[in-house]
Motif scaffolding. Structure first.
Motif, PDB file in Angstrom:
ATOM      1  N   GLY A  45      24.880 -35.286 -48.652  1.00  9.28           N
ATOM      2  CA  GLY A  45      24.598 -34.445 -47.491  1.00  9.28           C
ATOM      3  C   GLY A  45      25.691 -34.517 -46.429  1.00  9.28           C
ATOM      4  O   GLY A  45      26.131 -33.495 -45.908  1.00  9.28           O
ATOM      5  N   MET A  46      26.142 -35.725 -46.130  1.00  8.99           N
ATOM      6  CA  MET A  46      27.202 -35.889 -45.130  1.00  8.99           C
ATOM      7  C   MET A  46      28.519 -35.288 -45.620  1.00  8.99           C
ATOM      8  O   MET A  46      29.251 -34.679 -44.836  1.00  8.99           O
ATOM      9  N   THR A  47      28.812 -35.457 -46.897  1.00  9.62           N
ATOM     10  CA  THR A  47      30.035 -34.878 -47.460  1.00  9.62           C
ATOM     11  C   THR A  47      29.998 -33.361 -47.364  1.00  9.62           C
ATOM     12  O   THR A  47      30.982 -32.732 -46.940  1.00  9.62           O
ATOM     13  N   CYS A  48      28.882 -32.767 -47.729  1.00  9.98           N
ATOM     14  CA  CYS A  48      28.750 -31.310 -47.644  1.00  9.98           C
ATOM     15  C   CYS A  48      28.846 -30.836 -46.195  1.00  9.98           C
ATOM     16  O   CYS A  48      29.477 -29.808 -45.916  1.00  9.98           O
ATOM     17  N   PHE A  49      28.237 -31.582 -45.271  1.00 13.78           N
ATOM     18  CA  PHE A  49      28.310 -31.219 -43.855  1.00 13.78           C
ATOM     19  C   PHE A  49      29.747 -31.240 -43.353  1.00 13.78           C
ATOM     20  O   PHE A  49      30.211 -30.289 -42.714  1.00 13.78           O
ATOM     21  N   VAL A  50      30.469 -32.321 -43.646  1.00 15.84           N
ATOM     22  CA  VAL A  50      31.855 -32.444 -43.170  1.00 15.84           C
ATOM     23  C   VAL A  50      32.736 -31.366 -43.795  1.00 15.84           C
ATOM     24  O   VAL A  50      33.560 -30.747 -43.114  1.00 15.84           O
ATOM     25  N   LEU A  51      32.569 -31.115 -45.099  1.00 15.49           N
ATOM     26  CA  LEU A  51      33.371 -30.074 -45.751  1.00 15.49           C
ATOM     27  C   LEU A  51      33.051 -28.689 -45.192  1.00 15.49           C
ATOM     28  O   LEU A  51      33.957 -27.873 -44.989  1.00 15.49           O
ATOM     29  N   ALA A  52      31.776 -28.421 -44.931  1.00 17.07           N
ATOM     30  CA  ALA A  52      31.408 -27.128 -44.343  1.00 17.07           C
ATOM     31  C   ALA A  52      31.980 -26.990 -42.937  1.00 17.07           C
ATOM     32  O   ALA A  52      32.487 -25.916 -42.564  1.00 17.07           O
ATOM     33  N   MET A  53      31.931 -28.076 -42.162  1.00 16.78           N
ATOM     34  CA  MET A  53      32.483 -28.041 -40.817  1.00 16.78           C
ATOM     35  C   MET A  53      33.992 -27.796 -40.857  1.00 16.78           C
ATOM     36  O   MET A  53      34.519 -26.965 -40.123  1.00 16.78           O
ATOM     37  N   LEU A  54      34.691 -28.520 -41.737  1.00 24.29           N
ATOM     38  CA  LEU A  54      36.141 -28.331 -41.860  1.00 24.29           C
ATOM     39  C   LEU A  54      36.479 -26.920 -42.335  1.00 24.29           C
ATOM     40  O   LEU A  54      37.428 -26.303 -41.849  1.00 24.29           O
ATOM     41  N   GLY A  55      35.694 -26.417 -43.290  1.00 24.07           N
ATOM     42  CA  GLY A  55      35.923 -25.066 -43.795  1.00 24.07           C
ATOM     43  C   GLY A  55      35.742 -24.018 -42.708  1.00 24.07           C
ATOM     44  O   GLY A  55      36.552 -23.094 -42.580  1.00 24.07           O
ATOM     45  N   MET A  56      34.674 -24.146 -41.936  1.00 21.74           N
ATOM     46  CA  MET A  56      34.437 -23.189 -40.849  1.00 21.74           C
ATOM     47  C   MET A  56      35.510 -23.288 -39.771  1.00 21.74           C
ATOM     48  O   MET A  56      36.050 -22.267 -39.334  1.00 21.74           O
ATOM     49  N   LEU A  57      35.813 -24.509 -39.342  1.00 24.94           N
ATOM     50  CA  LEU A  57      36.854 -24.676 -38.321  1.00 24.94           C
ATOM     51  C   LEU A  57      38.195 -24.157 -38.815  1.00 24.94           C
ATOM     52  O   LEU A  57      38.936 -23.514 -38.071  1.00 24.94           O
ATOM     53  N   GLY A  58      38.496 -24.432 -40.068  1.00 29.70           N
ATOM     54  CA  GLY A  58      39.802 -24.072 -40.588  1.00 29.70           C
ATOM     55  C   GLY A  58      39.965 -22.609 -40.905  1.00 29.70           C
ATOM     56  O   GLY A  58      40.931 -21.973 -40.469  1.00 29.70           O
ATOM     57  N   PHE A  59      39.023 -22.059 -41.643  1.00 31.59           N
ATOM     58  CA  PHE A  59      39.235 -20.718 -42.179  1.00 31.59           C
ATOM     59  C   PHE A  59      38.526 -19.623 -41.391  1.00 31.59           C
ATOM     60  O   PHE A  59      38.917 -18.467 -41.466  1.00 31.59           O
ATOM     61  N   TYR A  60      37.505 -19.972 -40.620  1.00 26.54           N
ATOM     62  CA  TYR A  60      36.853 -18.966 -39.777  1.00 26.54           C
ATOM     63  C   TYR A  60      37.465 -18.962 -38.383  1.00 26.54           C
ATOM     64  O   TYR A  60      37.753 -17.905 -37.833  1.00 26.54           O
ATOM     65  N   TYR A  61      37.674 -20.168 -37.825  1.00 25.25           N
ATOM     66  CA  TYR A  61      38.223 -20.260 -36.468  1.00 25.25           C
ATOM     67  C   TYR A  61      39.739 -20.436 -36.452  1.00 25.25           C
ATOM     68  O   TYR A  61      40.344 -20.429 -35.388  1.00 25.25           O
ATOM     69  N   GLY A  62      40.354 -20.633 -37.604  1.00 24.41           N
ATOM     70  CA  GLY A  62      41.805 -20.668 -37.694  1.00 24.41           C
ATOM     71  C   GLY A  62      42.485 -21.944 -37.229  1.00 24.41           C
ATOM     72  O   GLY A  62      43.658 -21.915 -36.866  1.00 24.41           O
ATOM     73  N   VAL A  63      41.790 -23.069 -37.263  1.00 20.49           N
ATOM     74  CA  VAL A  63      42.394 -24.340 -36.871  1.00 20.49           C
ATOM     75  C   VAL A  63      43.186 -24.879 -38.066  1.00 20.49           C
ATOM     76  O   VAL A  63      42.605 -25.262 -39.079  1.00 20.49           O
ATOM     77  N   GLU A  64      44.506 -24.918 -37.931  1.00 18.90           N
ATOM     78  CA  GLU A  64      45.358 -25.281 -39.067  1.00 18.90           C
ATOM     79  C   GLU A  64      45.136 -26.724 -39.510  1.00 18.90           C
ATOM     80  O   GLU A  64      45.173 -27.022 -40.706  1.00 18.90           O
ATOM     81  N   PHE A  65      44.902 -27.632 -38.567  1.00 20.23           N
ATOM     82  CA  PHE A  65      44.664 -29.027 -38.925  1.00 20.23           C
ATOM     83  C   PHE A  65      43.408 -29.147 -39.794  1.00 20.23           C
ATOM     84  O   PHE A  65      43.389 -29.902 -40.767  1.00 20.23           O
ATOM     85  N   ALA A  66      42.363 -28.411 -39.465  1.00 22.71           N
ATOM     86  CA  ALA A  66      41.125 -28.434 -40.256  1.00 22.71           C
ATOM     87  C   ALA A  66      41.368 -27.841 -41.646  1.00 22.71           C
ATOM     88  O   ALA A  66      40.804 -28.319 -42.635  1.00 22.71           O
ATOM     89  N   LEU A 126      42.784 -31.154 -48.480  1.00 27.45           N
ATOM     90  CA  LEU A 126      42.866 -32.504 -49.043  1.00 27.45           C
ATOM     91  C   LEU A 126      41.492 -32.987 -49.513  1.00 27.45           C
ATOM     92  O   LEU A 126      41.368 -33.571 -50.585  1.00 27.45           O
ATOM     93  N   ALA A 127      40.467 -32.763 -48.690  1.00 25.49           N
ATOM     94  CA  ALA A 127      39.157 -33.362 -48.932  1.00 25.49           C
ATOM     95  C   ALA A 127      38.326 -32.622 -49.983  1.00 25.49           C
ATOM     96  O   ALA A 127      37.635 -33.262 -50.781  1.00 25.49           O
ATOM     97  N   PHE A 128      38.367 -31.303 -49.983  1.00 27.67           N
ATOM     98  CA  PHE A 128      37.511 -30.544 -50.900  1.00 27.67           C
ATOM     99  C   PHE A 128      37.777 -30.877 -52.370  1.00 27.67           C
ATOM    100  O   PHE A 128      36.833 -31.171 -53.113  1.00 27.67           O
ATOM    101  N   PRO A 129      39.036 -30.887 -52.819  1.00 24.12           N
ATOM    102  CA  PRO A 129      39.263 -31.255 -54.221  1.00 24.12           C
ATOM    103  C   PRO A 129      38.915 -32.713 -54.523  1.00 24.12           C
ATOM    104  O   PRO A 129      38.557 -33.044 -55.652  1.00 24.12           O
ATOM    105  N   MET A 130      38.999 -33.574 -53.500  1.00 25.73           N
ATOM    106  CA  MET A 130      38.617 -34.967 -53.727  1.00 25.73           C
ATOM    107  C   MET A 130      37.119 -35.089 -54.007  1.00 25.73           C
ATOM    108  O   MET A 130      36.678 -36.049 -54.632  1.00 25.73           O
ATOM    109  N   GLY A 131      36.345 -34.117 -53.559  1.00 22.55           N
ATOM    110  CA  GLY A 131      34.928 -34.075 -53.928  1.00 22.55           C
ATOM    111  C   GLY A 131      34.763 -33.907 -55.429  1.00 22.55           C
ATOM    112  O   GLY A 131      33.882 -34.525 -56.042  1.00 22.55           O
TER     113      GLY A 131
END
Length: 174
Positions: A82-103, A109-114
């Motif tokens: 659950g925590m892994t999915c939450f963090v990945l969803a948060m990073l995905g939204m911040l990165g690809f919806y809001y355009g934060v390059e660091f996210a 890095l993190a998604f394929p490590m899943g």
């Protein structure tokens, strides 16, 4: 030049143009490929080549890591998932919806490590259920490493494409 400008140039948060990000990407995938289920892969080579004590050592360290992974799964597997999915969803939204390059960079890095974690868990479960040892254990660890390397190749390729796209986009706009 003021101190703030000097520091912001030194610590560039644009991840895909930063050499340290690409070094970290290489280290992450090199480590993931070398440590299959927490077992260093040179032990697998040594066990295959020499047998004897090397094979017994491989079986012992694999048994310890399999038991550890299965215990963590039984005790807190749902929470970890659950925590892994939450963090990945948060990073995905911040990165690809809001355009934060660091996210975006951390997500790539993190998604394929899943998937690496999933491969290791499936392998550990199979080793525990079937009681693999000897040559079948070596074969299972080798197959797991092959799948991890395939995931790594795809992840590095996708990350490189996205990073080049980001750098070109920023270069044309900025």
């Amino acid at each position: 030049m003021d101190l703030f400008h000097t520091l912001t140039e030194l610590i560039d948060l644009r991840s895909f143009s930063n050499l340290w990000y690409w070094i970290a990407l290489a280290v992450v995938w090199s480590s993931a490929s070398h440590w299959v289920m927490g077992v260093p892969f040179d032990m697998v080579y040594r066990a295959r080549k020499n047998g004897g004590q090397a094979a017994l050592d491989l079986e012992a360290i694999t048994r310890v890591n399999v038991n550890r992974m299965m215990y963590i799964t039984e005790v807190s597997g749902h929470w970890v998932l659950g925590m892994t999915c939450f963090v990945l969803a948060m990073l995905g939204m911040l990165g690809f919806y809001y355009g934060v390059e660091f996210a975006q960079a951390v997500f790539l890095l993190a998604f394929p490590m899943g998937f690496v974690g999933l491969i290791n868990w499936i392998s550990a479960r199979r080793i525990q259920q079937e009681g693999l040892a000897g040559e079948t254990l070596i074969r299972q660890l080798t197959i797991s490493r092959l799948f991890i390397q395939l995931v790594g190749m795809v992840a590095i390729f996708v990350t490189a494409l996205w990073g080049m796209y980001q750098n070109l986009q920023i270069g044309f706009l900025g």
